[in-house]
Write an enzyme that holds these catalytic residues in place. Structure first.
Site, mmCIF file in Angstrom:
data_model
loop_
_atom_site.group_PDB
_atom_site.id
_atom_site.type_symbol
_atom_site.label_atom_id
_atom_site.label_comp_id
_atom_site.label_asym_id
_atom_site.label_seq_id
_atom_site.Cartn_x
_atom_site.Cartn_y
_atom_site.Cartn_z
ATOM 1 N N HIS A 125 0.816 -1.215 0.000
ATOM 2 C CA HIS A 125 0.000 0.000 0.000
ATOM 3 C C HIS A 125 0.856 1.273 0.000
ATOM 4 C CE1 HIS A 125 0.479 -0.107 4.518
ATOM 5 N NE2 HIS A 125 0.499 1.204 4.348
ATOM 6 N N ASP A 154 0.281 -7.729 1.663
ATOM 7 C CA ASP A 154 0.580 -6.299 1.663
ATOM 8 C C ASP A 154 2.083 -6.036 1.674
ATOM 9 O OD1 ASP A 154 0.013 -3.599 1.491
ATOM 10 O OD2 ASP A 154 -0.155 -3.334 3.661
ATOM 11 N N SER A 231 4.746 2.688 7.865
ATOM 12 C CA SER A 231 4.418 1.533 7.032
ATOM 13 C C SER A 231 5.620 1.100 6.208
ATOM 14 C CB SER A 231 3.259 1.863 6.098
ATOM 15 O OG SER A 231 2.065 2.016 6.812
#
Length: 475
Positions: A125, A154, A231
């Site tokens: 993402h 992911d 992230s």
């Protein structure tokens, strides 16, 4: 005179009685201790309080927790990532007459140097919608190539042209214990090389955030402070060894509230190796669907009065799939896979994720209260035991490379020559339909542009899954 003597004698008697009473209370039976007195006990052992005079106390003070070693080892292996893309907004009139506006978007995240020759792992993402990716490391900016992505975990892999990079030391997430200290390293809110610490709050978490047909969620939960920008960064143990890739937070505000989640490094290791070698992650399918075993399913399938809900529930099996061919049936309770006890769907899926098509696994299950073990062979998505390779088709007329996806045909590596560039199609654009006909094969897209003449209505979405239509004339 007599009255004065009586008062004096009474006073002396009173003083004498009081003296005897005090002596008895203060020193009963000659003990020399005051039963009403209190000893002040130190709670922390610091110099602010007097020490306890308790001879039986034998407490060894715990050494202070120091994360300097973990931070020193991990920080050099964490990079800053910029993802650049063109956002677009189209109206009904744009669909009819063409046009529409665009605006450059820049989002940031983190990445971890996985191999010294320039391979970097991050979250899908973070880079999935990017048309251009930059890696900032050691005050230099590198253009990064997207090697591959895996939406089911992911994760994504990048490559920069650099050598002798400080690859992070890999730990083992399977050995990680709940309550163990961990350190998160990343770039929250564009603050590079930020270190936070916490403990492992839980393992094998499923939080339902992965938008994929076959998601694998077995997250490490931690209370180390993780915020937007973290992230793709590193979650390391006290020795500075990578145990997870920071991925998500559970928050109503969008910022840290005490619940953060990381992809286990044991899963990440296989994903990275597969993306580098094959361009796609090799997944093994067993031909069934499992759910967590509880009272609801025991009642639904009339399993009687169940006391211990150990294992997971096989809810369905595919006709002629590996599970059916091995003899498994809907309603079976799987308790082990390759002698590893499984008591949750996440544990089962994680064990399957380590394997490849063609691998054999043993499944121990309960049926009608009796235990049995069978062996089954995992298959790929197409139902065969072969490893799957990424199929990319190049087109000179389109000036791009094309690849089939679950949603349509993805267009990427767009050159300066060809239809895609002239139309302004963004990098990683997925063509869903042409003239309202759904497309799935890159060859049919190429054939259409080579042969068709006339008005074209192209419908698709960019990497951020925003619908972008195009209307144009092919001559």
């Amino acid at each position: 005179m007599k009255t004065l003597k009586l008062i004096l004698i009474a006073s002396l008697a009173g003083f004498a009685g009081a003296f005897v009473c005090i002596k008895l209370m203060v020193n009963p039976e000659g003990s020399g201790k005051n039963p009403l007195a209190f000893e002040q006990v130190s709670l922390t052992g610091s110099g602010d309080y007097p020490s306890a005079n308790v001879a039986s106390t034998n407490i060894i003070p715990e050494a202070p927790v120091d994360f300097n070693l973990a931070a020193t080892r991990a920080i050099p292996s964490v990079v800053y990532i910029n993802s650049l893309s063109q956002g677009a907004s189209y109206s009904y009139w744009d669909l009819l007459f063409g046009g529409g506006g665009s605006q450059t978007r820049v989002s940031s995240g983190s990445g971890v140097i996985f191999k010294s020759d320039g391979y970097i792992v991050t979250n899908n993402h973070v880079v999935g919608s990017a048309e251009k990716i930059e890696v900032v490391y050691n005050k230099r900016v590198y253009d990064a190539e997207l090697i591959g992505t895996d939406p089911s975990t992911d994760l994504a892999v990048l490559k920069i042209k650099a050598d002798n990079l400080p690859a992070i030391a890999l730990g083992a997430s399977q050995n990680l214990q709940v309550g163990e200290w961990v350190v998160a390293v990343g770039n929250p809110f564009s603050l590079s090389s930020t270190v936070t610490a916490g403990i492992v709050s839980a393992k094998g978490r499923r939080i339902g955030i992965l938008e994929d047909k076959f998601p694998i969620e077995s997250f490490i939960q931690t209370d180390a402070a993780i915020n937007p920008g973290n992230s793709g960064g590193a979650l390391v143990n006290k020795n500075g060894e990578l145990v997870g890739i920071n991925t998500a937070i559970l928050s109503r505000t969008g910022s840290y509230t005490g619940y953060a989640f990381a992809v286990p490094v044991d899963i990440a290791r296989k994903v990275v190796d597969d993306l580098i070698k094959y361009g796609i992650v090799q997944k093994g399918f067993y031909g069934g669907s499992v759910v967590d075993y509880d009272y609801q399913y025991a009642r639904k399938y009339n399993l009687g009065d169940v006391v211990d809900f150990n294992g997971i529930f096989l809810e369905s099996v595919e006709d002629k799939g590996p599970a059916a061919q091995a003899g498994l049936k809907a309603g079976d309770i799987i308790t082990k896979i390759n002698d590893v006890p499984v008591n949750s769907v996440s544990t089962f899926e994680e064990e399957i994720s380590y394997r490849y098509p063609g691998d054999k696994v043993s499944i121990t299950y309960l049926r009608n209260g009796k235990s049995a073990t069978i062996s089954l062979t995992l298959v790929n998505r197409n139902g065969t035991t072969e490893k799957v390779s990424r199929k990319i088709v190049s087109s000179k007329i389109l000036g791009a490379q094309l690849e089939a996806t679950d949603y349509g045909v993805k267009v990427f590596k767009i050159s300066d020559e060809g239809y895609m560039k002239r139309l302004g199609v963004p990098e990683n654009y997925t063509i869903i339909s042409i003239n309202r006909v759904k497309v799935n094969d890159p060859e049919e897209v190429i054939e259409f542009f080579e042969k068709y003449k006339g008005r074209v209505s192209l419908y698709g979405m960019n990497g951020a899954r925003e619908a972008i239509p195009y209307s144009f004339l092919l001559r």
